[in-house]
Design a protein around this motif. Structure first.
Motif, short mmCIF file in Angstrom:
data_model
loop_
_atom_site.label_atom_id
_atom_site.label_comp_id
_atom_site.label_asym_id
_atom_site.label_seq_id
_atom_site.Cartn_x
_atom_site.Cartn_y
_atom_site.Cartn_z
N PHE A 66 -21.06 16.14 30.50
CA PHE A 66 -21.73 17.02 29.52
C PHE A 66 -20.72 17.91 28.81
O PHE A 66 -20.84 18.17 27.62
N HIS A 67 -19.72 18.38 29.57
CA HIS A 67 -18.68 19.22 28.97
C HIS A 67 -17.98 18.47 27.84
O HIS A 67 -17.81 19.00 26.74
N TYR A 68 -17.59 17.22 28.11
CA TYR A 68 -16.92 16.44 27.07
C TYR A 68 -17.87 16.08 25.93
O TYR A 68 -17.46 16.06 24.77
N LEU A 69 -19.12 15.82 26.25
CA LEU A 69 -20.09 15.53 25.20
C LEU A 69 -20.18 16.71 24.22
O LEU A 69 -20.18 16.52 23.00
N ILE A 70 -20.25 17.91 24.76
CA ILE A 70 -20.29 19.10 23.91
C ILE A 70 -19.02 19.21 23.07
O ILE A 70 -19.08 19.50 21.87
N ALA A 71 -17.87 18.96 23.68
CA ALA A 71 -16.60 19.02 22.94
C ALA A 71 -16.59 17.98 21.82
O ALA A 71 -16.15 18.27 20.70
N PHE A 72 -17.09 16.77 22.10
CA PHE A 72 -17.13 15.73 21.07
C PHE A 72 -18.09 16.09 19.94
O PHE A 72 -17.80 15.80 18.77
N VAL A 73 -19.20 16.73 20.25
CA VAL A 73 -20.14 17.16 19.21
C VAL A 73 -19.48 18.19 18.31
O VAL A 73 -19.58 18.10 17.08
N PHE A 74 -18.79 19.16 18.89
CA PHE A 74 -18.12 20.16 18.07
C PHE A 74 -16.98 19.53 17.26
O PHE A 74 -16.73 19.92 16.12
N ALA A 75 -16.28 18.56 17.84
CA ALA A 75 -15.22 17.86 17.10
C ALA A 75 -15.82 17.08 15.93
O ALA A 75 -15.28 17.09 14.82
N TRP A 76 -16.93 16.40 16.18
CA TRP A 76 -17.61 15.64 15.12
C TRP A 76 -18.06 16.57 14.00
O TRP A 76 -17.87 16.27 12.82
N PHE A 77 -18.67 17.70 14.36
CA PHE A 77 -19.18 18.63 13.35
C PHE A 77 -18.04 19.16 12.48
O PHE A 77 -18.16 19.19 11.25
N TYR A 78 -16.94 19.56 13.09
CA TYR A 78 -15.81 20.07 12.31
C TYR A 78 -15.28 18.97 11.38
O TYR A 78 -14.99 19.23 10.22
N PHE A 79 -15.16 17.77 11.90
CA PHE A 79 -14.68 16.65 11.10
C PHE A 79 -15.59 16.44 9.88
O PHE A 79 -15.11 16.17 8.77
N VAL A 93 -4.38 27.31 11.64
CA VAL A 93 -4.52 28.31 12.69
C VAL A 93 -5.75 29.19 12.43
O VAL A 93 -6.59 29.38 13.32
N ILE A 94 -5.87 29.70 11.23
CA ILE A 94 -7.01 30.57 10.91
C ILE A 94 -8.32 29.80 11.01
O ILE A 94 -9.29 30.27 11.60
N SER A 95 -8.36 28.59 10.44
CA SER A 95 -9.61 27.83 10.51
C SER A 95 -9.93 27.43 11.95
O SER A 95 -11.10 27.44 12.35
N GLY A 96 -8.91 27.12 12.75
CA GLY A 96 -9.14 26.81 14.16
C GLY A 96 -9.68 28.00 14.93
O GLY A 96 -10.61 27.88 15.72
N PHE A 97 -9.10 29.18 14.67
CA PHE A 97 -9.58 30.38 15.33
C PHE A 97 -11.01 30.71 14.90
O PHE A 97 -11.85 31.07 15.73
N LEU A 98 -11.29 30.58 13.61
CA LEU A 98 -12.65 30.84 13.12
C LEU A 98 -13.63 29.84 13.73
O LEU A 98 -14.76 30.21 14.10
N TYR A 99 -13.21 28.59 13.86
CA TYR A 99 -14.10 27.59 14.44
C TYR A 99 -14.34 27.89 15.92
O TYR A 99 -15.45 27.70 16.43
N GLY A 100 -13.31 28.37 16.62
CA GLY A 100 -13.49 28.77 18.02
C GLY A 100 -14.52 29.88 18.15
O GLY A 100 -15.35 29.87 19.06
N ILE A 101 -14.48 30.84 17.23
CA ILE A 101 -15.48 31.92 17.23
C ILE A 101 -16.86 31.35 16.93
O ILE A 101 -17.85 31.71 17.57
N PHE A 102 -16.93 30.42 15.97
CA PHE A 102 -18.20 29.75 15.65
C PHE A 102 -18.75 29.03 16.88
O PHE A 102 -19.94 29.14 17.19
N VAL A 103 -17.90 28.31 17.60
CA VAL A 103 -18.33 27.61 18.81
C VAL A 103 -18.85 28.60 19.84
O VAL A 103 -19.90 28.38 20.45
N TRP A 104 -18.17 29.74 20.00
CA TRP A 104 -18.63 30.75 20.94
C TRP A 104 -20.02 31.25 20.55
O TRP A 104 -20.90 31.38 21.39
#
Length: 155
Positions: A66-79, A93-104
Motif C-alpha cells: 500500500f505504501h508503494y501504491l500511494i507513492a506510485f499514485v503521487f508519482a503518476w499525478f505529478y507526471f 527543487v522548489i517544485s519538488g518541495f512544493l509537491y512534498g507539501i501538497f502530498v502532506w
C-alpha cells in the motif's frame, strides 16, 4: 528514461523507498517510538483496520504494498500535471518541495481523516515539521527530478 510508465515507476519506486527508509530511520532508530513492523502494520490498517495488527506477516507485506501504491499514485499525478503547470518546470527543487507539501496536505488533511476518523490533534511543532520535511525531500524532490528528466528533452 524514455517511457511514461517507466518514468512513473522509477519515480514512485525511488520516492516510496526513500520515504519508508526515512520513516524507519527517524521513528524506529532515532526517536525509538515504534518498530518497522508497526509502521507497516499501521499502513495496512488503513484497509484492514485492527486485523492489520493481528494478521501476521502478510499484513506487513500489505502495508509495504500500500505504501508503494500511494507513492506510485503521487508519482503518476505529478507526471500528469507537469506539462500543464509551467511553474513546475522553473526549479526542480522548489517544485519538488512544493509537491512534498501538497502530498502532506492530501495525506494528512484528506486521506488519513477519511481512513482513520479519530486522529490525534495536530500541533505546529517539530514532529509536524519533520513529517513535512521528509515528504519534501523524499517524495517531492525525487518525483520532480525523475519527471523533469523525462520531459526535459521535450522542453
Amino acid at each position: 528514461m524514455k517511457s511514461k510508465s517507466g518514468t512513473i515507476f522509477l519515480s514512485g519506486l525511488i520516492a516510496g523507498t526513500l520515504d519508508i527508509l526515512a520513516a524507519i530511520f527517524v521513528y524506529v532508530i532515532i526517536l525509538e517510538k515504534t518498530t518497522t513492523i508497526k509502521i507497516l502494520q499501521s499502513i495496512a490498517s488503513g484497509i484492514f483496520k485492527k486485523e492489520a495488527y493481528t494478521g501476521g506477516s502478510q499484513m506487513i507485506w500489505f502495508g509495504l504494498g500500500f505504501h508503494y501504491l500511494i507513492a506510485f499514485v503521487f508519482a503518476w499525478f505529478y507526471f500528469k500535471i507537469y506539462p500543464y503547470l509551467p511553474f513546475l518546470k522553473k526549479s526542480t527543487v522548489i517544485s519538488g518541495f512544493l509537491y512534498g507539501i501538497f502530498v502532506w496536505i492530501i495525506m494528512n488533511l484528506i486521506v488519513l481523516p477519511i481512513v482513520f476518523p479519530v486522529l490525534p490533534e495536530k500541533h505546529f511543532d517539530f514532529p509536524l515539521l519533520l513529517s513535512i520535511t521528509i515528504l519534501m525531500l523524499f517524495i517531492g524532490l525525487p518525483i520532480a527530478s525523475v519527471t523533469k528528466k523525462y520531459y526535459s528533452p521535450l522542453e
